[in-house]
Design an enzyme around this catalytic site. Structure first.
Site: not given
Length: 150
Positions: A92, A95, A118
């Protein structure tokens, strides 16, 4: 015979170029179509299908053609990394970054300029937020902006 639907990546390139030419911010477009800014950028970069009424508004706003509207309306193909598919939670995150990463990059560049967030001077936090539809997982990435210096 009808022409094939324009690839989402081609539509995204046209949208980005038209937005820049017109001096519009992503937030301007999101506000005009009544949608959240990160969702708007991700959708216009090809990661979500755009409802027909919103696609039409964007295309008219940017002075683009009907082919872009058709492309925006189409369901995207999202390809995941096989290595990320072994754990549902890790998948997830993968994704979410696959869908929203390009939008977040655009918004960081628009807000801060040419540079990166960063991950060295970096904070991350996970918390729970109660919600009537089920508790929400809130993940915060807090990274220092590093501008490119030529």
């Amino acid at each position: 015979m009808t022409a094939p639907i324009m690839p989402k990546s081609d539509a995204a390139d046209l949208i980005v170029a038209a937005r820049i030419r017109q001096g519009l911010k992503w937030s301007d477009i999101a506000e005009r179509i009544g949608a959240p800014v990160v969702w708007t950028v991700a959708a216009l970069l090809g990661k979500h299908p755009v409802p027909a009424d919103k696609a039409t508004m964007v295309v008219e706003m940017l002075g683009l053609g009907e082919g872009v509207t058709e492309s925006l309306i189409q369901q995207p193909t999202r390809v995941a990394d096989d290595a990320a598919a072994t754990d549902p939670t890790i998948y997830r995150f993968h994704e979410a970054l696959a869908v929203y990463g390009p939008a977040l990059k655009e918004l960081i560049h628009e807000e801060f300029g040419d540079g990166i967030m960063s991950a060295i001077n970096f904070k991350v936090d996970v918390s729970r937020r109660p919600d009537p539809d089920g508790d929400r997982v809130v993940v915060t990435f807090d990274g220092k902006f590093l501008d490119y210096r030529w």
